[in-house]
Write an enzyme that holds these catalytic residues in place. Structure first.
Site, PDB file in Angstrom:
ATOM      1  CD  GLU A 100     -10.532  -2.014  -7.857  1.00  0.00           C
ATOM      2  OE1 GLU A 100     -11.603  -1.682  -7.292  1.00  0.00           O
ATOM      3  OE2 GLU A 100      -9.412  -1.880  -7.319  1.00  0.00           O
ATOM      4  CD  GLU A 117     -14.377  -5.627  -0.835  1.00  0.00           C
ATOM      5  OE1 GLU A 117     -14.532  -4.823  -1.788  1.00  0.00           O
ATOM      6  OE2 GLU A 117     -13.277  -6.078  -0.512  1.00  0.00           O
ATOM      7  CG  ASP A 153      -5.682  -7.323  -7.642  1.00  0.00           C
ATOM      8  OD1 ASP A 153      -4.611  -7.526  -7.038  1.00  0.00           O
ATOM      9  OD2 ASP A 153      -6.646  -6.755  -7.100  1.00  0.00           O
ATOM     10  CD  GLU A 180      -3.014  -1.125   0.239  1.00  0.00           C
ATOM     11  OE1 GLU A 180      -3.177  -0.110  -0.470  1.00  0.00           O
ATOM     12  OE2 GLU A 180      -3.708  -2.154   0.114  1.00  0.00           O
TER      13      GLU A 180
END
Ligand SMILES: *[C@@H]1O[C@H](CO)[C@@H](O)[C@H](O)[C@H]1NC(C)=O
Ligand SMILES: *[C@@H]1O[C@H](CO)[C@@H](O)[C@H](O)[C@H]1NC(C)=O
Ligand SMILES: *[C@@H]1O[C@H](CO)[C@@H](O)[C@H](O)[C@H]1NC(C)=O
Length: 514
Positions: A364, A343, A250, A109
């Site tokens: 996304e 989610e 991803d 992150e």
């Protein structure tokens, strides 16, 4: 002119005007959404990481580094607010962040949100109206900040496998009791930011550790060519053996493509291509891509994850447009029925998975909407964008910002606004309605990267090509100018990693790399 023809003309003209004013009105609306969140963050939360939008207070979440400000800087440039960009730039510098902080932070992150945000703002500073120093883009205060943070992340990469630990203490390095288990995307999503850092600072260490981690994963593929989603960084043993294109995997897939394009490293695109072929073979289920066991290829769960929704955008980037469009309709149908994307969604019974019903304001689906609109120009994607804006306004807007939806069935809210709402969600929605944006000109690499690479290859001969070879957007939607990678001298030559696997590309990828 006959009457029907005249009518037709009037209708066409009217539709055009309507579309134009529609575009303007949605663009203004998204800009206002961003400002509502941003102004309230500065007012109530700065210098903390995030704004809690219901209680209107600041909270530190990922590491106490004024995260939302740093993540949002380049969005100000994208939305054309130069004066605020200059102010925020100064505000960021006044934090004089050396990042010497006693805080445990996620390496992943911190890299995508903060290192990426700083690098992008550094590269966009001229466009944002900051007088750049003579050595730019090889020098600059935000570049120094990005570098000092990245150096504090480096201890995480010091493992026998080269795969990084998940967390690091910015002051003390890896904590003695730190777990060696980490996710696949947490291991291998550094090549874009670290590649830029190496190319700008001339120190190859960043690009080298990022490549080493990518190869470490690659060498641990199963016999059917898939990876799992969690691994032990000390032993290299897989600890969760589900392969998916989304959740926990991803941005590994994403950065094989984006890193390959940015750094002109065909071997990374080759890896992506192989993984994509295996994914299509095993995990495609009626155009959904679901989790499968990496060893047997058997479907392990019929779930769709909100994070999976980036996938159609990435497919359009590599030229797989028909599959991208088919895979887009699936999550969009969930959004239509619930107003948000939970989610986890159980495809088999058509419901959100219990305890995973939340919508965290994730970007996304908006991201893929933008990529597919860029690739197809189909106005359908504008309608999708409008529907998303409507539901976010209706469901999430509160006095101090936008709140996470705790439950996608009841639309009950939670007191959290992740920084990516300002870095990504609003940015992608804005880009959809701003055709004249610099990222919507020839210079955003969203599809047809074939031509772009050819173009790049030509431009490369003349060395540094700031502002002329195209932008890629990082996994946190930070635009990176691909023309900068040959602007600054290197102390050492970046490592040339041998490709262990020389299978031929598909004809499409072949084209792009010759
Ligand atoms: C720029 O951003 C600031 C802070 O959100 C806002 O007050 C101002 O109206 C914006 N200006 C423009 C031209 O968008
Ligand atoms: C960081 O994590 C280590 C190991 O879990 C712990 O001992 C330490 O107190 C943590 N530091 C902070 C500032 O939370
Ligand atoms: C909220 O939803 C209603 C009906 O669903 C719609 O008519 C309205 O335009 C929406 N409001 C906003 C601000 O999007």
């Amino acid at each position: 002119m006959k009457l029907p023809a005249l009518l037709l003309l009037i209708v066409i003209t009217w539709c055009h005007c309507d579309t134009q004013s529609d575009m303007d009105s949605y663009r203004r609306q998204v800009k206002e959404m961003f400002q509502h969140a941003y102004d309230n963050y500065l007012l109530h939360a700065f210098p903390h990481d995030e704004l809690a939008p219901i209680s209107c207070v600041g909270v530190d979440t990922w590491g106490s580094f004024s995260l939302t400000l740093l993540d949002a800087l380049d969005t100000l440039v994208v939305m054309g607010n130069q004066s605020e960009f200059r102010r925020a730039y100064q505000l960021a510098l006044q934090q004089h962040l050396s990042f010497n902080i006693d805080t445990n932070t996620s390496v992943f992150e911190a890299n995508i949100r903060v290192v990426g945000g700083l690098l992008s703002a550094h590269l966009l500073s001229a466009r944002g109206g900051i007088p750049v120093p003579p050595g730019w883009p090889c020098e600059g205060p935000l570049l120094s900040m990005a570098e000092s943070l990245a150096r504090r992340l480096l201890p995480a990469f010091d493992t026998p496998t080269g795969l990084p630990y998940g967390s690091v203490n910015l002051r003390y390095g890896v904590s003695p009791g730190e777990t060696p288990l980490t996710c696949t995307s947490c291991c291998a999503s550094y090549i874009v930011e670290f590649g830029v850092l190496s190319r700008l600072t001339g120190d190859t260490v960043f690009e080298d550790v990022a490549l080493r981690a990518i190869h470490a994963l690659w060498n641990r593929r199963s016999t059917i060519g898939l990876v799992g989603n969690h691994i032990n960084v000390l032993t290299g043993e897989w600890k969760a053996t589900d392969f998916t294109v989304g959740n926990f995997v991803d941005s590994y897939l994403e950065y094989l493509v984006k890193g390959g394009i940015l750094l002109r490293r065909p071997e990374l695109l080759e890896m992506f291509h192989d993984l994509y072929q295996q994914a299509s073979r095993y995990s495609k289920l009626h155009d959904w891509f679901v989790s499968v066991n990496m060893n047997t290829g058997q479907i392990s769960s019929p779930y769709y994850y909100a994070l999976d929704a980036y996938w159609p955008g990435l497919l359009s980037m590599v030229g797989e447009l028909p599959q991208a469009e088919k895979s887009f309709i699936k999550p969009y149908s969930i959004w239509r029925s619930l107003g948000v994307l939970p989610e986890m969604f159980n495809i088999a019974d058509g419901k959100p998975v219990a305890k995973h019903e939340a919508y965290h304001l994730r970007p996304e689906l908006a991201e893929s909407t933008w990529y597919l609109f860029r690739a197809t120009k189909n106005p359908f994607y504008l309608e999708v964008g409008k529907a998303m804006i409507h539901s976010i306004q209706n469901i999430s807007r509160v006095n101090c910002g936008y709140a996470t939806v705790k439950n996608s069935l009841t639309h009950v809210l939670a007191d959290r606004m992740e920084s990516y709402f300002l870095a990504e969600t609003t940015k992608y929605l804005y880009l959809l309605f701003d055709p004249d944006n610099f990222l919507n000109q020839q210079d955003a690499i969203t599809h047809k990267h074939v031509e772009h690479l050819h173009y790049d290859a030509r431009m490369l001969r003349s060395g540094c090509t700031v502002g002329s070879t195209g932008y890629i957007l990082t996994t946190e939607a930070h635009p990176i100018d691909t023309g900068i990678i040959h602007c600054c001298g290197m102390k050492n030559k970046p490592t040339q990693v041998n490709t262990c696997n020389k299978r031929p590309f598909s004809s499409r990828l072949q084209l792009s790399l010759t």
